[in-house]
Design an enzyme around this catalytic site. Structure first.
Site, PDB file in Angstrom:
ATOM      1  CE1 TYR A  45       0.791  -9.382   1.975  1.00 58.55           C
ATOM      2  CE2 TYR A  45       2.450  -7.741   1.422  1.00 58.55           C
ATOM      3  CZ  TYR A  45       1.150  -8.199   1.361  1.00 58.55           C
ATOM      4  OH  TYR A  45       0.203  -7.469   0.672  1.00 58.55           O
ATOM      5  CB  THR A  72      -0.948  -0.007   1.214  1.00 58.17           C
ATOM      6  OG1 THR A  72      -1.645  -1.260   1.255  1.00 58.17           O
ATOM      7  CG2 THR A  72      -1.969   1.114   1.143  1.00 58.17           C
ATOM      8  CE  LYS A 107      -1.051  -7.478   4.340  1.00 60.14           C
ATOM      9  NZ  LYS A 107      -0.592  -6.193   3.749  1.00 60.14           N
ATOM     10  CB  ILE A 129      -1.768  -6.317   7.984  1.00 65.59           C
ATOM     11  CG1 ILE A 129      -1.042  -6.915   9.209  1.00 65.59           C
ATOM     12  CG2 ILE A 129      -0.949  -5.161   7.395  1.00 65.59           C
ATOM     13  CD1 ILE A 129       0.341  -7.465   8.923  1.00 65.59           C
TER      14      ILE A 129
END
Length: 297
Positions: free
Chosen positions: A135, A47, A163, A205
């Site tokens: 992740y 992001t 995540k 998250i």
């Protein structure tokens, strides 16, 4: 690693009109997110436009956000790369800056084997004292990290969680059932937060928490305290907003939404482009149905 928090926001990176990083606005955003429900922040993850932020800018952002936040919340540095050596060096720099943890994405483009993934993360974790969060986001990396690899990595003491953004709930259940007891699983998709909580994950998250952090926090807290009906009602209420924030590639919609609402975060760096009018209109329409938790002024 539950002390990192149940609600962590994957922050956008604000840019000035000339395209340079707006560090002051990043600090303001970080504090606003903590004021609206977030326990911690991922700085320069997906992001945060990590592919187009330079290493020097990343390190300056880690330092700026950590300086602003202090002990009010946790700062998690996005230090991953598809080069093990680069990810290792970036992680060591983040450790020196003083962040609380690092987020390490599955290497993208070069398509490593599962053994390659294991050795990649093991090499980084053994070189740092930072808590490391894996992740898994195969929609972006192409390579999917199998549950068996995650379970194996969970035995490394400072690999503290994952995540999980694969959306593969069967795989996620296998992970939760077999990792060590203090290994933490966060949803990496806002739409999967409640389903994953029901399976035993710890939190999320999030991207949507830029706008509705208190409401997401209420959903999580309600579920954990046993008020599942209230949690489900919040989930259903937030679903249209969440859908609108992913109608095109993240972070295009969330940056448009923040700018539209009056919290200036600037544009995006190419090859990412700003929302076209069709996308913008859809987001504007979606926002009308929601109370915004982020302090705008």
């Amino acid at each position: 690693m539950k002390e990192l928090g149940r609600l962590i926001t994957a922050m956008v990176t604000p840019f000035k009109t000339d395209g340079t990083v707006d560090y002051a606005q990043a600090q303001k955003l970080a504090l606003g997110l903590l004021d609206s429900g977030s326990d911690g922040l991922v700085v320069v993850g997906t992001t945060g436009e990590s592919p187009t932020v330079t290493w020097e800018e990343e390190h300056a952002l880690f330092a700026a956000v950590k300086s602003a936040v202090g002990n009010r919340g946790k700062v998690i540095a996005g230090t991953g790369a598809n080069s093990t050596q680069e990810a290792l060096e970036n992680t060591l720099k983040a450790e020196k800056i003083g962040v609380d943890a690092c987020l390490l994405v599955v290497p993208y483009y070069n398509k490593p084997t599962q053994e390659g993934l294991y050795l990649h993360f093991k090499t980084i974790a053994e070189a740092t004292k930072l808590p490391c969060i894996l992740y898994n986001v195969p929609s972006r990396t192409i390579t999917h990290m199998n549950p068996e690899t995650v379970i194996r990595l969970s035995q490394i003491p400072n690999i503290v969680g994952i995540k999980e953004a694969s959306g593969k709930l069967d795989d996620i259940a296998q992970i939760i059932n077999n990792v060590r007891p203090d290994f933490t699983v966060w949803s990496g998709n806002d739409s999967d937060t409640l389903p994953m909580l029901a399976m035993g994950s710890y939190g999320v998250i999030s991207v949507a928490s830029h706008l509705v952090g208190n409401q997401i926090k209420d959903m999580i807290t309600s579920f954990v305290s046993g008020n599942t009906e209230h949690a489900a009602a919040i989930h259903r209420h937030l679903t249209p907003l969440i859908r609108s924030l992913f109608v095109v590639s993240n972070p295009i919609p969330i940056k448009y939404a923040l700018n539209y609402l009056g919290f200036e975060v600037g544009g995006l760096r190419l090859p990412m482009t700003e929302a076209d009018e069709k996308t913008a209109a859809l987001i504007r329409e979606s926002l009308r149905g929601y109370t915004i938790d982020l302090p705008i002024k």
